[in-house]
Structure formats: C-alpha cells, structure tokens
Design a protein around this motif. Sequence first.
Motif, short mmCIF file in Angstrom:
data_model
loop_
_atom_site.label_atom_id
_atom_site.label_comp_id
_atom_site.label_asym_id
_atom_site.label_seq_id
_atom_site.Cartn_x
_atom_site.Cartn_y
_atom_site.Cartn_z
N SER A 420 27.05 -42.10 -34.02
CA SER A 420 27.23 -40.70 -34.40
C SER A 420 28.60 -40.15 -34.01
N PHE A 421 29.10 -40.47 -32.81
CA PHE A 421 30.39 -39.94 -32.37
C PHE A 421 31.55 -40.39 -33.26
N PRO A 422 31.75 -41.69 -33.51
CA PRO A 422 32.86 -42.10 -34.39
C PRO A 422 32.71 -41.59 -35.81
N LEU A 423 31.47 -41.59 -36.34
CA LEU A 423 31.28 -41.15 -37.71
C LEU A 423 31.61 -39.67 -37.85
N LEU A 424 31.13 -38.86 -36.92
CA LEU A 424 31.43 -37.42 -36.97
C LEU A 424 32.91 -37.14 -36.77
N PHE A 425 33.57 -37.90 -35.90
CA PHE A 425 35.00 -37.70 -35.67
C PHE A 425 35.81 -38.04 -36.93
N ILE A 426 35.44 -39.08 -37.64
CA ILE A 426 36.14 -39.44 -38.88
C ILE A 426 35.94 -38.37 -39.94
N ILE A 427 34.72 -37.87 -40.08
CA ILE A 427 34.45 -36.84 -41.09
C ILE A 427 35.26 -35.57 -40.79
N ILE A 428 35.29 -35.15 -39.53
CA ILE A 428 36.05 -33.95 -39.17
C ILE A 428 37.55 -34.16 -39.40
#
Length: 439
Positions: A420-428
């Motif tokens: 969740s952390f890497p995926l959310l960081f990429i989306i943002i």
Amino acid sequence: MCTLSWGFRTLFIMISYRLMKVPPAEGKGEILPPTIQKIMKGYNKYLRPFFDNGPVSVGMSMDIASIDTISEINMDYTATIFLRQRWTDERLCFDGNKSLSLDGRLVEMLWVPDTFIVDSKKSFLHDITVENRLIRIYPNGTVLYAIRITTTVACNMDLTKYPMDKQTCTLQLESWGYNTNDVMFYWTRGNDSVKGLDTIRLAQYTVEDHYTSISEAVYETGHYPKLVFYFELKRNILYFILETYVPSSLLVVLSWVSFWISQSSVPARICIGVTTVLTMTTLMMGARTSLPNANCFIKAIDVYLGICFTFIFGALLEYAVAHFCTFNRSGVKKLTKEEDDEAEEEINGVLSAIANSCRADKISKADPDKLAKTPLGRKKGKSQHRRCRSPTTIMKGLFSIFNCFHVKNPYHIDNYARISFPLLFIIINVFYWVYYLCF
C-alpha cells in the motif's frame, strides 16, 4: 613719500589684475569649437525643444549587458543596461554632413529628458574612469544620449508553483515632470529595441520571451508617457530535482525498509524511523532558506516535502500500530471456535433484550384493546415495532464496523504496508507532477 607709496600701491593693483585676468585663449568661448559655439549661442537648456509647437518625441532603446542577481527573498532583480535616448532639438541644427561626438560632461549644457525607472529600488551611473555618458549631435538637430547604469528593480513574483514557476518581470520608463502634452515616448524599433537577452546565461533561469509596450501612467498630477519592457523567465528545475526531490524521495523509500525487518527488532525499526524523520525535517528547513519567510505562498516544493514527510511519519506510526497489536495478541488467549460461537450468542442475547425492552415500553403507553380493534392502531403498532428494531440494527452495524478493525494476525500489517505505501506514493506522485507541469 606719500606719492611713492601711492605709486607702489597702484603698480601692485595693476600686476594683480593682470595675473587674475584670464587670457582670451583660455576663456570658455575658446574651449568649444566654432560649430558648437554657433549652435550654443542663445541656447536655453531649461526649455524643452518645440516649447510652443507640441510635444517632443523621445525614442528609447536598450542593451541588457547583464542580469546579475534575481532574488526571490526581496522579489527583485539587478541588471546593468545601456539606455539610449534620441530626440530632435531644432535649436541644435548646423551645417554639415557629419555628426558631432561630444564629451559626456557637456550634457549639463543641453536639455535632456527627465526619464526615470519606475520600480527601481536603487540605481547608480558608472563613473570609472569617467562618467559613462555619450552625447552625439547630428546636423538635423537630432541628439543621441546614452548612459550606462546598474539598477535594482522590483519584480512581483508568484511562487505558488516554485520551483516549476515562470516569472514575468518588467522594466518601466517614465517621464518625471513632463506630461503627455510635453513629451512623448516610443520604442525606436518596436520589440527589437531591447537587445542582449539572447546572449545572457543565468544560473537558475532561462529567458523564454521578451516584448515591449507603450502606455500612459495616470497620477493625480496628470498623464505621463510610459514605456514598459517585459521579459519572461522560466526556472530550471534540474537543480531542484537533484538537490531536493531525489533526496526526499530516497528518504521515503528508506523508511519502507522497516517493513521487511522483523517486528521483534525494535531498536532497528525505531532507529530507521526516527532517523528518516529527522533527516526529512532538516531537508525541509534547508529548502526554505532561499525563499521568503512569509506564509502567503504554499509552494509546490512545500507540498512535495509535506507528502514525503507524511509517508515517512506514517511508516513510523505503522510500526507502532503493528507492535501494539502484537503485544496485545501475545497477552490474550486464543479463542476456540466454540468460544467464538458463545460470544456471538451472548451479543445476540443482549441485542434481543434491548429490542424487547424497547417494544414493551412503547406498547405500555397505549391501550392494547383499542389499538387491536382499529386499523390505525395496527399501523401504529407496526411502526412502533420498526422503531424498536432500529436500535438493534444500529448496534449490529457498530459491532460489524468494529470487527473490521480487528486484526487477527498483526504480522500481516507489514505485508499490507509493503504494497500500500509504495503504490499510494506512486499514485500521488503522478497526480503531483501532472498538476504542476501541465496546469
């Protein structure tokens, strides 16, 4: 004796007079050539040209020698320019086909426009080795007046997209005392009247475009001629990517390393979390040193640093939650399937008791015989039954919501965080760069 004394006194006065008298060859009239003497005869520098015949037209052109500094803190820039002014003075016409180049110090003998730079904070005329002025007079009375000055000019900047911003600065020239009835300003060659920007290399900026305009300045004392030079500056972002964006992103990635470390390694995970938080705080403070201290601007770099700090702090909180759940799980006995069923039956019994008591209270307030005989009473009974069931539904909903937050295996928290952390960081990041680069 008195006659002799009177004679010596007369001789002394005559000698002193001869010594103090300036020979004709050294007088002011002999300093200037005959042509200059002729055109300057009867010339009054306190009266503008065409004093009774309409305004005098003054043409402007500039060469930008250098742009020394551009300050975001003070919101100004410092530039060295060659300012040239050209006008026609019918009183300076002379015979011939060659122009006269005069010493710059003779400008005090001529009328010159009272031009000033509107937004200038401080300016000075270069005077090494002499004052950098040029005076040239043409046979038709045209006067060319050029000076070399360094000026610091205010530039209103919008830093909301810093460091992906574009700034438009101006250089405004106006007449101080002569209004539009006396003097008219114009650019001698339109947009080509200003040169030098194409060859200037700046540290953080690239000159994208420049253009000129003619307008009027309106004050309480009247309308005054005004010339404006615009130039657009685009900031080079590569420096900030290497200096701020890449280090902050790497700090975020470094905080994710704790997700792969065992939860029992408390010192290692706490050390990584605290170190990344402190390093990110230092990076945020360093990024603001070259920017205004006012809080009126929420800059793009502040938004990105805030996002990175949130992810780093979130990684530290993630371990705190995981460790807390693991600690509580180790102190509680694991329930069997039968015990789970018994707990669920107990909860259902509590809910049924609440529903029954609610129904009994509602029915006791009305006459059961009258309610049973009329259709209206039967409808009211059904509605009361629905109202009595509503607390039961609410309680079941609350229990189901609380059950969603129950972590059966705290070790799965790290597994979820790894995704969740890497995926959310990429989306943002995608939304951030698209917004600030395209809008």
